[in-house]
Design a protein around this motif. Structure first.
Motif, PDB file in Angstrom:
ATOM      1  N   UNK A  20       0.834  -1.205   0.000  1.00 45.89           N
ATOM      2  CA  UNK A  20       0.000   0.000   0.000  1.00 45.89           C
ATOM      3  C   UNK A  20       0.875   1.264   0.000  1.00 45.89           C
ATOM      4  N   UNK A  21       1.910   1.249   0.830  1.00 43.74           N
ATOM      5  CA  UNK A  21       2.786   2.413   0.882  1.00 43.74           C
ATOM      6  C   UNK A  21       3.545   2.590  -0.418  1.00 43.74           C
ATOM      7  N   UNK A  22       4.044   1.510  -0.982  1.00 47.53           N
ATOM      8  CA  UNK A  22       4.775   1.598  -2.258  1.00 47.53           C
ATOM      9  C   UNK A  22       3.835   2.055  -3.378  1.00 47.53           C
ATOM     10  N   UNK A  23       2.589   1.569  -3.353  1.00 44.71           N
ATOM     11  CA  UNK A  23       1.639   1.939  -4.406  1.00 44.71           C
ATOM     12  C   UNK A  23       1.335   3.436  -4.340  1.00 44.71           C
ATOM     13  N   UNK A  24       1.172   3.960  -3.126  1.00 42.49           N
ATOM     14  CA  UNK A  24       0.892   5.389  -3.011  1.00 42.49           C
ATOM     15  C   UNK A  24       2.049   6.218  -3.552  1.00 42.49           C
ATOM     16  N   UNK A  25       3.271   5.802  -3.231  1.00 45.07           N
ATOM     17  CA  UNK A  25       4.440   6.526  -3.721  1.00 45.07           C
ATOM     18  C   UNK A  25       4.502   6.487  -5.244  1.00 45.07           C
ATOM     19  N   UNK A  26       4.218   5.319  -5.822  1.00 46.07           N
ATOM     20  CA  UNK A  26       4.255   5.200  -7.277  1.00 46.07           C
ATOM     21  C   UNK A  26       3.152   6.032  -7.932  1.00 46.07           C
ATOM     22  N   UNK A  27       1.956   6.015  -7.330  1.00 43.59           N
ATOM     23  CA  UNK A  27       0.856   6.796  -7.881  1.00 43.59           C
ATOM     24  C   UNK A  27       1.169   8.295  -7.813  1.00 43.59           C
ATOM     25  N   UNK A  28       1.770   8.710  -6.715  1.00 45.70           N
ATOM     26  CA  UNK A  28       2.120  10.118  -6.566  1.00 45.70           C
ATOM     27  C   UNK A  28       3.153  10.536  -7.613  1.00 45.70           C
ATOM     28  N   UNK A  29       4.099   9.649  -7.896  1.00 45.48           N
ATOM     29  CA  UNK A  29       5.101   9.949  -8.922  1.00 45.48           C
ATOM     30  C   UNK A  29       4.436  10.093 -10.292  1.00 45.48           C
ATOM     31  N   UNK A  30       3.445   9.235 -10.565  1.00 42.37           N
ATOM     32  CA  UNK A  30       2.728   9.332 -11.839  1.00 42.37           C
ATOM     33  C   UNK A  30       1.933  10.631 -11.919  1.00 42.37           C
ATOM     34  N   UNK A  31       1.299  11.020 -10.809  1.00 43.44           N
ATOM     35  CA  UNK A  31       0.541  12.268 -10.790  1.00 43.44           C
ATOM     36  C   UNK A  31       1.458  13.470 -10.996  1.00 43.44           C
ATOM     37  N   UNK A  32       2.640  13.434 -10.407  1.00 39.39           N
ATOM     38  CA  UNK A  32       3.567  14.537 -10.577  1.00 39.39           C
ATOM     39  C   UNK A  32       4.039  14.628 -12.027  1.00 39.39           C
ATOM     40  N   UNK A  33       4.318  13.467 -12.635  1.00 38.87           N
ATOM     41  CA  UNK A  33       4.739  13.472 -14.040  1.00 38.87           C
ATOM     42  C   UNK A  33       3.633  14.020 -14.942  1.00 38.87           C
ATOM     43  N   UNK A  34       2.379  13.641 -14.644  1.00 39.53           N
ATOM     44  CA  UNK A  34       1.249  14.139 -15.438  1.00 39.53           C
ATOM     45  C   UNK A  34       1.078  15.646 -15.254  1.00 39.53           C
TER      46      UNK A  34
END
Length: 472
Positions: free
Chosen positions: A221-235
């Motif tokens: 869950x923690x890793x997924x949130x970090x990955x999702x946040x990175x994708x949102x920042x890139x977008x």
């Protein structure tokens, strides 16, 4: 026959001396018709418009634009000013205004009288008829010069309004693009601020997992949130880059000229609620498209020889189906309303051509519909400005202070060993969502402000902020 030729030539020369000198002087100016466009640009967009007509002027303008933009952080007003100075498409529109002025000048000057005859192989009667045809053609051209000049002047005024509308449309689109670009950079920065916290949480989860203190599911869950946040920042960064590129295009920049910056965040909300109670009246008085509609009616009346204006009727009268033909020589009186947009009504009863009557009615009703639309757009713009202001202020004054208080209390509990690290991080995530929503609400307010200006003056090209919010 010689006497006929002499008197006919004298008549042609006398008629040709009646050229409209005043109109010719006005139309022959190098920048004929541009002063009203420039004045409207300053009043409506707060920026100067220029009409570049020589290599020296273009070079000086390029230096001015470079001094304004190169490696500078541009405000919305500066971006609009650069666009009006540097957009090639706008210069093309101004060239069309110049062509219209040239047409007016040529029409006002009138035909140059000349008689060229070839009598070789013609009998005496044929020579007379040839002379008569040539002279009659010249006389007719000169005799119709005044109505043709009036028509050319109407086309010239229409070209002025078209140039003004194009100027305002560019200013409006540039301002919206600046707001969208800055808003996207602000969102990307907010996400970036949370990225380091998310990375720390992900590393901590890995360490706790290695000791067996955290399950694999919780680690995921923690890793997924970090990955999702990175994708949102890139977008968010991509959206910001594309928005800036659109701004570059509107400003007419390329190459090293694109080396400029926009602020990291939008301006703060104004201290008080925006007051635009008279926006509907202002729109009816200032809209460029409504002025163009009135000119179109004048052009049709001139083209088909309408007898003259019989009265004025409001757009409300048209909308409710008021009869606009005169009956028995009596003119109807339209009811007085608080905010009127008056439409000139001409007597179409004497028209020989049904086509002319129908064309007039089509334009009159189109103008009435445009006035109805302008009223609605003005009211919608006022609603959008006030509504978005209240929403943005609610996020700023109510939601964000509560989120900050939650985080402060969570940090105190964490220092007192009463709150776990992940509870603290979860509060930080929720605060990020609130900050992003607050930033979006602020962006929607400034977009609504830009649209309100366009609703007053005309030239709107983009959708309103409220419409964009619904699409999202």
């Amino acid at each position: 026959m010689r006497k006929f030729v002499f008197f006919s030539l004298a008549a042609v020369l006398m008629l040709s001396a009646c050229a409209d000198v005043a109109t010719m002087k006005k139309a022959s100016d190098q920048r004929a018709g541009f002063a009203p466009v420039s004045d409207l640009s300053r009043r409506a967009a707060g920026a100067d418009a220029v009409w570049l007509q020589s290599p020296a002027e273009r070079e000086a303008n390029a230096q001015r634009v470079r001094a304004m933009a190169h490696r500078k952080t541009l405000s919305a007003d500066q971006a609009v000013q650069i666009a009006l100075l540097n957009n090639p498409g706008l210069q093309a529109r101004y060239a069309e205004l110049g062509l219209s002025a040239a047409d007016l000048w040529e029409t006002a000057r009138g035909p140059v009288p000349s008689v060229g005859l070839s009598v070789s192989g013609l009998a005496g009667g044929d020579v007379t008829r040839s002379i008569e045809a040539t002279l009659i053609s010249s006389i007719l051209d000169i005799a119709t010069q005044k109505p043709r000049t009036r028509a050319a002047e109407l086309r010239f005024r229409q070209a002025q309004l078209a140039a003004a509308g194009e100027t305002l449309a560019l200013a409006h689109e540039t301002r919206r693009s600046w707001i969208e670009a800055v808003g996207a950079f602000e969102a990307a920065a907010l996400i970036g601020q949370s990225q380091s916290t998310a990375n720390a949480a992900s590393e901590l989860a890995s360490e706790l997992g290695a000791t067996g203190a955290m399950s694999r599911a919780d680690q995921a869950r923690e890793h997924a949130f970090t990955a999702e946040l990175a994708a949102e920042q890139a977008a968010a960064k991509l959206e910001a880059q594309l928005a800036k590129e659109k701004l570059v295009r509107l400003m007419g920049l390329w190459g090293s000229g694109t080396d400029f910056f926009v602020p990291d965040r939008l301006p703060a909300l104004p201290g008080g609620a925006p007051g635009r109670a008279d926006i509907e009246r202002s729109a009816l008085a200032n809209r460029v498209d409504l002025a163009a509609g009135r000119l179109e009616l004048q052009a049709i009346a001139s083209r088909y020889g309408l007898d003259g204006q019989t009265r004025m009727i409001t757009d409300a009268g048209f909308a409710t189906g008021v009869e606009i033909e005169r009956e028995g020589g009596e003119s109807e009186r339209s009811p007085v309303v608080d905010i009127e947009f008056q439409i000139p009504v001409y007597d179409t009863g004497g028209l020989l051509s049904r086509r002319g009557s129908l064309e007039y009615m089509r334009s009159a009703n189109s103008l009435a519909q445009a006035a109805v639309d302008a009223r609605s757009e003005a009211r919608a713009a006022h609603t959008a400005v006030t509504g978005n202001y209240q929403i943005a202020r609610h996020w700023r004054d109510q939601v964000l202070p509560l989120r900050r208080e939650i985080n402060e209390q969570a940090l105190l509990s964490y220092n007192g060993m009463l709150t776990s690290t992940f509870e603290l991080l979860n509060d930080a995530r929720e605060q990020l969502e609130s900050e992003l929503s607050a930033a979006e609400a602020k962006r929607n307010y400034w977009l609504a402000e830009a649209d309100a200006t366009a609703a007053i003056w005309g030239g709107a090209t983009g959708g309103s902020a409220s419409e964009e919010g619904e699409e999202e």
